[in-house]
Design an enzyme around this catalytic site. Structure first.
Site, PDB file in Angstrom:
ATOM      1  CG  ASP A 164      70.529  60.260  35.770  1.00 57.07           C
ATOM      2  OD1 ASP A 164      69.545  59.656  36.229  1.00 57.07           O
ATOM      3  OD2 ASP A 164      71.008  60.017  34.644  1.00 57.07           O
ATOM      4  CG  LEU A 191      71.943  69.313  27.761  1.00 59.20           C
ATOM      5  CD1 LEU A 191      71.582  70.521  26.907  1.00 59.20           C
ATOM      6  CD2 LEU A 191      72.686  69.781  29.009  1.00 59.20           C
ATOM      7  CB  SER A 223      62.080  65.177  33.479  1.00 56.78           C
ATOM      8  OG  SER A 223      61.808  63.806  33.242  1.00 56.78           O
ATOM      9  CD  GLU A 236      82.765  76.385  30.621  1.00 57.37           C
ATOM     10  OE1 GLU A 236      83.255  75.261  30.397  1.00 57.37           O
ATOM     11  OE2 GLU A 236      82.770  77.314  29.793  1.00 57.37           O
ATOM     12  CG  HIS A 278      64.004  57.598  43.834  1.00 58.69           C
ATOM     13  ND1 HIS A 278      64.810  58.130  42.858  1.00 58.69           N
ATOM     14  CD2 HIS A 278      63.124  56.790  43.190  1.00 58.69           C
ATOM     15  CE1 HIS A 278      64.437  57.652  41.676  1.00 58.69           C
ATOM     16  NE2 HIS A 278      63.423  56.830  41.848  1.00 58.69           N
ATOM     17  CG  LEU A 320      71.063  78.259  47.975  1.00 56.23           C
ATOM     18  CD1 LEU A 320      72.067  78.476  46.854  1.00 56.23           C
ATOM     19  CD2 LEU A 320      71.244  76.861  48.583  1.00 56.23           C
TER      20      LEU A 320
HETATM   21  C1  IPE Z   1      67.165  63.317  34.230  1.00 53.92           C
HETATM   22  O1  IPE Z   1      67.343  62.013  34.521  1.00 53.92           O
HETATM   23  C2  IPE Z   1      65.988  63.839  34.990  1.00 53.92           C
HETATM   24  C3  IPE Z   1      66.205  64.079  36.391  1.00 53.92           C
HETATM   25  C4  IPE Z   1      67.318  63.938  37.021  1.00 53.92           C
HETATM   26  C5  IPE Z   1      65.064  64.558  37.094  1.00 53.92           C
HETATM   27  P1  IPE Z   1      66.630  60.852  33.706  1.00 53.92           P
HETATM   28  O2  IPE Z   1      67.061  59.602  34.330  1.00 53.92           O
HETATM   29  O3  IPE Z   1      65.170  61.093  33.638  1.00 53.92           O
HETATM   30  O4  IPE Z   1      67.221  61.042  32.245  1.00 53.92           O
HETATM   31  P2  IPE Z   1      67.483  59.987  31.101  1.00 53.92           P
HETATM   32  O5  IPE Z   1      66.225  59.183  30.956  1.00 53.92           O
HETATM   33  O6  IPE Z   1      68.619  59.133  31.540  1.00 53.92           O
HETATM   34  O7  IPE Z   1      67.819  60.799  29.914  1.00 53.92           O
HETATM   35  C1  IPE Z   2      67.436  60.262  39.148  1.00 52.83           C
HETATM   36  O1  IPE Z   2      67.712  58.917  39.279  1.00 52.83           O
HETATM   37  C2  IPE Z   2      66.223  60.666  39.936  1.00 52.83           C
HETATM   38  C3  IPE Z   2      65.048  60.981  39.121  1.00 52.83           C
HETATM   39  C4  IPE Z   2      65.012  61.058  37.828  1.00 52.83           C
HETATM   40  C5  IPE Z   2      63.824  61.237  39.864  1.00 52.83           C
HETATM   41  P1  IPE Z   2      67.088  57.848  38.299  1.00 52.83           P
HETATM   42  O2  IPE Z   2      65.819  57.322  38.894  1.00 52.83           O
HETATM   43  O3  IPE Z   2      66.958  58.389  36.932  1.00 52.83           O
HETATM   44  O4  IPE Z   2      68.199  56.714  38.369  1.00 52.83           O
HETATM   45  P2  IPE Z   2      68.836  55.907  37.163  1.00 52.83           P
HETATM   46  O5  IPE Z   2      69.248  56.899  36.122  1.00 52.83           O
HETATM   47  O6  IPE Z   2      67.774  54.988  36.684  1.00 52.83           O
HETATM   48  O7  IPE Z   2      69.994  55.201  37.767  1.00 52.83           O
HETATM   49 MG    MG Z   3      68.208  58.410  35.320  1.00 51.81          MG
END
Ligand code: IPE
Ligand code: IPE
Ligand code: MG
Length: 265
Positions: A34, A209, A79, A221, A51, A146
């Site tokens: 994230d 989560l 997700s 953990e 990204h 892996l």
């Molecule tokens: C979790 O991150 C999903 C992925 C890393 C794929 P999100 O950015 O989607 O989660 P929220 O919205 O902060 O909960």
């Molecule tokens: C996680 O980074 C990558 C994906 C969910 C695809 P985000 O795009 O959620 O980045 P933030 O959380 O907005 O910084």
């Molecule tokens: Mg995010």
């Protein structure tokens, strides 16, 4: 302490690795990757730049995981909610990035003996993305190192729903109507072939989560780092493992229990 340092680690990785306890090595680490958007925002760049940079973090982390002999690494890349709630321009970019990543990374997967898999409702993705995913699975199917699993169009709740429906379909076929128990659900989860989840890492400091591995995380953990995903790497993975080794896992009991550990490479 560890006798031999695996080849190919950076100086800092090797130093961290040498301090790990071989008897308490996790078998399965999952990461909620994230913070790409925030990484880009801090640099006044568009979200997609985050990204793109995130791919370098994936490469470095996978390489380190593979070199240290980790059996299973599961990465939350996309997700169900991301698919539904993000602008089409961003989701399309991510799909294209996934396709390019799998192609570009293939020589490294082969070199490091990495087996690629996917979990989630990825059969709902565009055909050209699925084709590349099928290709990556097939190309790496006989690799024995892996197990690298990408969660794509993944949701923890939909995984449990899919498991229950799969059990119901099976019992209809077999004409038996046994009650559903935990073992049955475990056997029908997307992750049924993977080791127990030992360590769940989340980057970018969020303490949630976000619908990831809800069932599997029951006694994992949890390690949250403030690092944004593009700044994550093999060193940070080893720091997470070091922290994991300081935890006392009790699984509801009163004494520390160390689940069976494998000897890494
Ligand atoms: C979790 O991150 C999903 C992925 C890393 C794929 P999100 O950015 O989607 O989660 P929220 O919205 O902060 O909960
Ligand atoms: C996680 O980074 C990558 C994906 C969910 C695809 P985000 O795009 O959620 O980045 P933030 O959380 O907005 O910084
Ligand atoms: Mg995010």
């Amino acid at each position: 302490m560890r006798s031999s340092i695996p080849a190919g680690l950076s100086h800092k990785e090797a130093e961290l690795y040498s301090r790990l306890d071989p008897a308490r090595f996790p078998q399965h680490i999952a990461i909620i990757m994230d913070g790409n958007g925030r990484w880009a925002k801090r640099r006044h760049l568009p979200r997609i730049a985050g990204h793109r940079s995130g791919v370098f973090a994936v490469r470095n982390t996978v390489q380190c995981a593979s070199r240290i002999g980790l059996p299973a690494l599961t990465l939350y890349a996309f997700s169900v909610e991301n698919w539904l709630r993000r602008p089409k321009t961003e989701t399309s970019f991510l799909m294209g990035l996934l396709r390019r990543y799998l192609k570009i990374e293939m020589p490294a997967f082969q070199e490091h003996n990495v087996r690629v898999q996917f979990i989630g409702r990825w059969r709902e993705l565009p055909a050209e993305v699925q084709e590349r995913m099928d290709w990556a699975i097939a190309e790496t199917a006989s690799n024995t190192g892996l197990i690298l699993t990408f969660a794509i169009n993944y949701g923890g709740r939909s995984e449990i729903v899919d498991a229950v429906n799969s059990i119901l379909a099976q019992s209809r076929r077999n004409g038996n109507h046994a009650e559903i128990d935990e073992e049955a659900i475990e056997q029908h989860l997307y992750t049924s072939h993977l080791p127990e989840l030992d360590l769940l890492v989340r980057t970018s400091g969020e303490m949630r989560l976000s619908n990831f591995l809800l069932w599997q995380a029951a006694y994992s953990e949890i390690f949250v780092t403030d690092a944004l995903w593009p700044d994550f790497n093999g060193v940070k993975l080893l720091e997470a493992i070091a922290e994991f080794q300081t935890r006392e896992r009790r699984f509801g009991g009163i004494h520390a229990i160390h689940p069976p550990s494998v000897q890494p490479a």
